[in-house]
Design an enzyme around this catalytic site. Sequence first.
Site, PDB file in Angstrom:
ATOM      1  N   ARG A  46       1.518   3.990  -3.198  1.00 44.30           N
ATOM      2  CA  ARG A  46       1.191   5.390  -2.934  1.00 44.30           C
ATOM      3  C   ARG A  46       2.438   6.268  -3.104  1.00 44.30           C
ATOM      4  O   ARG A  46       2.371   7.352  -3.695  1.00 44.30           O
ATOM      5  CB  ARG A  46       0.603   5.534  -1.523  1.00 44.30           C
ATOM      6  CG  ARG A  46      -0.853   5.123  -1.435  1.00 44.30           C
ATOM      7  CD  ARG A  46      -1.295   4.886   0.007  1.00 44.30           C
ATOM      8  NE  ARG A  46      -2.738   4.629   0.085  1.00 44.30           N
ATOM      9  CZ  ARG A  46      -3.301   3.463  -0.234  1.00 44.30           C
ATOM     10  NH1 ARG A  46      -2.552   2.457  -0.647  1.00 44.30           N
ATOM     11  NH2 ARG A  46      -4.611   3.308  -0.127  1.00 44.30           N
TER      12      ARG A  46
ATOM     13  N   ASP B 202      -8.159  -7.235   5.158  1.00 41.14           N
ATOM     14  CA  ASP B 202      -7.152  -8.093   4.530  1.00 41.14           C
ATOM     15  C   ASP B 202      -6.784  -9.269   5.430  1.00 41.14           C
ATOM     16  O   ASP B 202      -6.229 -10.265   4.954  1.00 41.14           O
ATOM     17  CB  ASP B 202      -5.885  -7.293   4.192  1.00 41.14           C
ATOM     18  CG  ASP B 202      -6.004  -6.541   2.879  1.00 41.14           C
ATOM     19  OD1 ASP B 202      -6.980  -6.788   2.143  1.00 41.14           O
ATOM     20  OD2 ASP B 202      -5.129  -5.713   2.580  1.00 41.14           O
TER      21      ASP B 202
ATOM     22  N   ARG C 252     -13.613 -13.288  -1.926  1.00 44.00           N
ATOM     23  CA  ARG C 252     -12.945 -13.865  -0.754  1.00 44.00           C
ATOM     24  C   ARG C 252     -13.931 -14.464   0.244  1.00 44.00           C
ATOM     25  O   ARG C 252     -13.587 -15.408   0.965  1.00 44.00           O
ATOM     26  CB  ARG C 252     -12.054 -12.809  -0.090  1.00 44.00           C
ATOM     27  CG  ARG C 252     -10.800 -12.513  -0.901  1.00 44.00           C
ATOM     28  CD  ARG C 252      -9.955 -11.408  -0.296  1.00 44.00           C
ATOM     29  NE  ARG C 252      -8.657 -11.326  -0.969  1.00 44.00           N
ATOM     30  CZ  ARG C 252      -7.779 -10.340  -0.785  1.00 44.00           C
ATOM     31  NH1 ARG C 252      -8.069  -9.344   0.043  1.00 44.00           N
ATOM     32  NH2 ARG C 252      -6.623 -10.350  -1.425  1.00 44.00           N
TER      33      ARG C 252
ATOM     34  N   SER D 267       0.822  -1.206   0.000  1.00 50.73           N
ATOM     35  CA  SER D 267       0.000   0.000   0.000  1.00 50.73           C
ATOM     36  C   SER D 267       0.857   1.258   0.000  1.00 50.73           C
ATOM     37  O   SER D 267       0.604   2.206  -0.749  1.00 50.73           O
ATOM     38  CB  SER D 267      -0.919   0.010   1.218  1.00 50.73           C
ATOM     39  OG  SER D 267      -1.723  -1.130   1.233  1.00 50.73           O
TER      40      SER D 267
ATOM     41  N   GLY E 286      -4.728  -3.584  -8.219  1.00 51.36           N
ATOM     42  CA  GLY E 286      -5.833  -2.641  -8.029  1.00 51.36           C
ATOM     43  C   GLY E 286      -5.349  -1.232  -7.763  1.00 51.36           C
ATOM     44  O   GLY E 286      -5.923  -0.263  -8.271  1.00 51.36           O
TER      45      GLY E 286
ATOM     46  N   ARG F 284     -12.844  -6.446 -11.540  1.00 51.86           N
ATOM     47  CA  ARG F 284     -12.871  -5.663 -10.292  1.00 51.86           C
ATOM     48  C   ARG F 284     -13.501  -4.292 -10.532  1.00 51.86           C
ATOM     49  O   ARG F 284     -13.377  -3.708 -11.616  1.00 51.86           O
ATOM     50  CB  ARG F 284     -11.457  -5.535  -9.726  1.00 51.86           C
ATOM     51  CG  ARG F 284     -10.893  -6.888  -9.320  1.00 51.86           C
ATOM     52  CD  ARG F 284      -9.519  -6.790  -8.713  1.00 51.86           C
ATOM     53  NE  ARG F 284      -9.538  -6.087  -7.430  1.00 51.86           N
ATOM     54  CZ  ARG F 284      -8.444  -5.847  -6.722  1.00 51.86           C
ATOM     55  NH1 ARG F 284      -7.259  -6.239  -7.150  1.00 51.86           N
ATOM     56  NH2 ARG F 284      -8.543  -5.208  -5.564  1.00 51.86           N
TER      57      ARG F 284
END
Length: 430
Positions: free
Chosen positions: A30, A317, A348, A26, A98, A126
Site C-alpha cells: 500500500r 490469514d 486454502r 499489506s 495479489g 485468482r
Amino acid sequence: MSQDVYQCKKQNKPISGVVEVPGSKSMTNRALLLAALSKEDSCLEGVLFSDDSRHFLQCLQELGFELFIEEENARVTMKGTGGQIPKKSGTIHVGSAGTAARFLTALLALSDGTYTINCSDQMKKRPMKPLFDALTEMGAEFTYIEEEGFLPAKVKGNGGICKDVTMDISKSTQFLSALLMVAPLTKNGLKITITSEKKEGSYIRITTKMMEQFGVHVEFDGAVYRVAGNQKLTVGNYYIEPDVSAACYFYGIAVLTGGTITVKNVFRTSMQGDMKFLDVLQQLGCLITETKYGIQVTGPKEGQYTGIDVNMNDFSDQTMTMAVLAAYGTTPTIIRNVGHIRVQECNRMAAIVNELNRVGILCEEKGDDLWITPGRLKSATIETYEDHRMAMAFSLLGIRTDGIQIADPACCKKTFEGYFSVLDKLLEAN
C-alpha cells in the site's frame, strides 16, 4: 534445511524467546502505491523485501518511477510524480502478488497510457473480474490475453476519470482498496456502492487509515465509500510496522509448548487486522502482555487448551494457524465464515482439510466453516501448494509431533523468506 523439504524438530519443553519479523506485506505494498501517487518524494522505512514486494518494486521501475532501493536497510526512497506514470506504454509482471496485481491494475486503468500486465500461473487463477468490471465502467479498456476476466491482460487507461460504480468484495477486499487509493488524484473523485453482504474488513481499514495518514479523507456510511477528487496525498517519511501475520506463527509456538514468545516492535497500536488473533489466543488460555520490546504471549500451562468456536472472516490469514492449534486442543474447534480463502494463493479450505487428514486429524468443510476434531497425530510430509501461509502455519505441527516435514519450504519467500532460519534459531536457543 534441504532445498525441497524442511524437517521439523519436535520440542519436549516450553519454548521461550524474542524474535524479529519483517515488515508488513499489506502495508509495504500500500505504501509503495501511495508513494507513487504522492507529488513529493517519499522515504519508506521497515519495507518488507520478499517475492511479492520485489515484484511490486520491479513493476514500478518498469513503469519509469525513480526508486532508490536499500534492501539491507529495509528502505525505499521514491521520487514523487503525483500519480503520473513516467512511461506511457510497457509491460509489467506482477508474479503471484495479489496486491500488486489489483493495485497496479487500478493505477494503469486510470492512466493515459497502454500497458500489458503479465503474472504467474498461480495469479492467473485468482479473481480479478469485479475490479475489471468497475474499471471498464469507468472507461478503461481491457483485452484478455488468455481467459476473460483474468490476468494476463492489456489495459488502455481512461485518462484519469472516475465515476460512480458498484462492487462486490466478497472474494477479495483488495478490489476496493485498489480503487480507493487511486481515487484522490482524479478530478471528480469516486463513489463506490458495495453490493456484497460484506461491506468492510480489516484490510480496507488499513487502506483508509494509511490514506488518512497521508492526508486523504475517505467517507463510509456503512454501504457506500466516497473519496473526493483533487486531494493532495503526501507520504513523506513513513515507517512500516512489522508483519503481525508473521508474528502469529511464533505466538502459536507459545500456545503449543506453554512457553513465552515476544515479537519485537509489535504493539497494540498496530493497525493490522491479524491483531484480532491475540483475542483468540486469550480464549485458548494465553496471557498477553505488552512490554517495551513488543507484545509477549505466554501459552497455557503444558500447552493444554480446549477448542473454540470462532468467526475468523476478518482475520482469515490466520485460519491455517488456528487449524493447526485446533489439532492439539482437548475438544473440537469450529472456524467459521472463511469460505473466501478458497480463492487465495491456493484453495486454502481444501488444503487445510487435506493436510490435517494427512496427519490423522478429522477436518471437514461445512459450507464456509471448518470443523476440526483433535486426535492422535502421525508423521507426514505436508504439501504446501505453493502457499507461504500453509508452509509457515503447518510447520507448527512439528513442534509437538515427530516426523513432520514441510515440502517446498522456499515458498515462504513470498512474504518471509527467512522464516525457517528464524524458527531454527529460536528452537536452538532453548
